[in-house]
Design an enzyme around this catalytic site. Structure first.
Site, PDB file in Angstrom:
ATOM      1  N   PHE A   1       9.948  -5.864  -6.207  1.00 48.99           N
ATOM      2  CA  PHE A   1      10.453  -5.757  -4.840  1.00 48.99           C
ATOM      3  C   PHE A   1       9.496  -6.399  -3.839  1.00 48.99           C
ATOM      4  CE2 PHE A   1      10.455  -3.438  -0.822  1.00 48.99           C
ATOM      5  CZ  PHE A   1      11.791  -3.435  -0.463  1.00 48.99           C
ATOM      6  N   ASP A   2       8.198  -6.113  -3.948  1.00 50.53           N
ATOM      7  CA  ASP A   2       7.197  -6.649  -3.015  1.00 50.53           C
ATOM      8  C   ASP A   2       7.184  -8.174  -3.036  1.00 50.53           C
ATOM      9  OD1 ASP A   2       6.502  -4.013  -4.074  1.00 50.53           O
ATOM     10  OD2 ASP A   2       4.732  -4.147  -2.815  1.00 50.53           O
ATOM     11  N   THR A   3       7.125  -8.715  -4.256  1.00 47.95           N
ATOM     12  CA  THR A   3       7.039 -10.169  -4.390  1.00 47.95           C
ATOM     13  C   THR A   3       8.268 -10.851  -3.815  1.00 47.95           C
ATOM     14  OG1 THR A   3       5.706  -9.931  -6.403  1.00 47.95           O
ATOM     15  CG2 THR A   3       6.779 -12.052  -6.035  1.00 47.95           C
TER      16      THR A   3
END
Length: 442
Positions: A205-207
């Site tokens: 999700f972050d990437t």
């Protein structure tokens, strides 16, 4: 890949006021799964730090995603015990899912998250969110790979982290230094537009969030952090790495085919109020001219190649029309994507139809030039024909750019924004349908 984002581009960033009618400025989310042992210690330490050092209103949200131990009970007890703490329970597992849910329904203008182990030194929290509060940046991330960062962790995790970020740089052209550090923040209006495009619900999700933000031209602020590895981390490295690589492939493919409406994330040029008072100044003219010239040079070479091929078996008028038609379709598609930054299939057919009208004007100029040359020279050489066509195409190119900019690809940034300026969040379900949330009643 979801594309149901609110329409219209982002407004200019503004400095957030310290007092917002009782509404917290910062919402720090702690996503947890089976963390009954560390949760209370983490929340109390974070709360104490914010009370002592943070000059704005804040709240802490514990986002429990499908814990099977006593984590939900601990979170609920903390929410009842500490005024600034809330608890949210999700029945499905996934850190990305937990962050998306809480961030989508938070009323705080700055949204952050950190891992429950508090591996990152909390002294970096204010530097992390300050650029977002001031209006300087759209997102902020902690970086363990910056030169001034101080990191304590084993060689295995160090190698994996650096190798992963090297993969991101090589495959997705990412320029941020650390995608995996569990210490990030985002402005709420950016999250409202960006979250619907993020498909992953787990560790990638972050990437995905950062890659899409960077590709859209949003400003990402990086903060060097002091970080100590948690020896009791429950992250499964192999399975996480596999899912991350799948995510890299999926996002890279979506970006390659233009499946994401990243133009809806654009900021106006210049956030200074004086920039908004200027009238008659087209935005991004220099960049568009450069892009148009590059596309024009390549399409001219394509046109000349096609003309030479067609000329071997047809007359000059037929060869010119065929070469110009094919190169015009390619030129319109390339300018749509590269020069004017329009992605996705919306209005693609209409743009091509308008491009063919522009092609007709170019055909009239070049065909007229050939007719005039034939009338003047009788039977001109192939080299003379090419020279006349190049000159006619230069004139048609200038007209083509003006028509593209003013008619085919005009700036429609504000077409879909309501008159009151309000852009709704992507999820406005009634309260009865939202995940179970515990708020302090005091």
């Amino acid at each position: 890949m979801r594309t149901d984002t609110p329409r219209g581009t982002l407004p200019a960033r503004e400095h957030l006021l310290a007092h917002t009618a009782g509404r917290p400025v910062l919402d720090v989310v702690i996503p947890v799964h089976n963390e009954e042992k560390d949760l209370e210690r983490c929340v109390r330490r974070l709360h104490d730090h914010l009370v002592r050092t943070f000059p704005y209103g804040f709240k802490i949200t514990v986002a429990d995603n499908a814990s099977t131990d006593a984590t939900p009970q601990v979170a609920t007890w903390l929410a009842h015990s500490i005024p600034e703490v809330e608890a949210c329970r999700l029945e499905e597992k996934g850190r990305g899912r937990a962050l998306r849910t809480v961030w989508s329904h938070s009323d705080a203008p700055v949204l952050a998250y950190m891992d429950v182990d508090l591996s990152t030194d909390l002294n970096a929290l204010l530097p992390l969110v300050a650029p977002l509060i001031s209006g300087h940046s759209d997102l902020a991330i902690g970086s363990r790979l910056a030169r001034s960062s101080r990191v304590v962790r084993g060689p295995k995790r160090e190698f994996i982290s650096r190798a992963y970020n090297l993969i991101l740089r090589g495959s997705l052209a990412a320029r941020f230094s650390d995608a995996q550090c569990g210490f990030k923040a985002i402005r709420r209006e950016v999250a409202e537009r960006l979250l619907p495009m993020v498909e992953d619900t787990g560790w990638f999700f972050d990437t995905e969030l950062l890659v899409l933000a960077e590709r859209a031209g949003l400003r990402i602020h990086e903060v060097p952090v002091d970080w100590v590895d948690d020896p009791d981390s429950t992250v499964h490295i192999v399975s996480t790495a596999t899912e991350d690589l799948r995510g890299v492939w999926r996002v890279g493919r979506a970006l390659a085919v233009g499946a994401l409406p990243l133009d809806r994330l654009a900021r106006p040029f210049g956030d200074d109020p004086r920039d908004r008072q200027l009238s008659g100044v087209p935005g991004g003219l220099a960049r568009q001219l450069v892009g148009f010239c590059v596309v024009g040079a390549l399409s001219t070479l394509l046109y000349l190649l096609l003309y030479s091929l067609f000329r071997a078996g047809a007359g000059p008028q037929v060869a010119n029309a065929g070469a110009l038609l094919l190169s015009a379709v390619a030129n319109t598609a390339a300018n749509r994507r590269l020069t004017f930054g329009i992605r996705g299939r919306e209005r693609a057919v209409r743009h091509q139809a308008q491009g063919l009208v522009v092609f007709g004007i170019g055909l009239a100029l070049t065909s007229g030039s050939l007719a005039a040359l034939d009338a003047a020279a009788g039977n001109p050489s192939h080299g003379t024909e090419l020279a006349v066509l190049i000159a006619a195409n230069l004139a048609a190119t200038m007209l083509r750019f003006l028509l593209f900019r003013a008619w085919v690809f005009p700036d429609r940034r504000d077409d879909d924004v309501p008159a009151d300026g309000h852009v709704p969040a992507h999820d406005e379900r009634p309260a009865s349908e939202l995940p179970y949330t515990v708020r302090n009643s005091r």
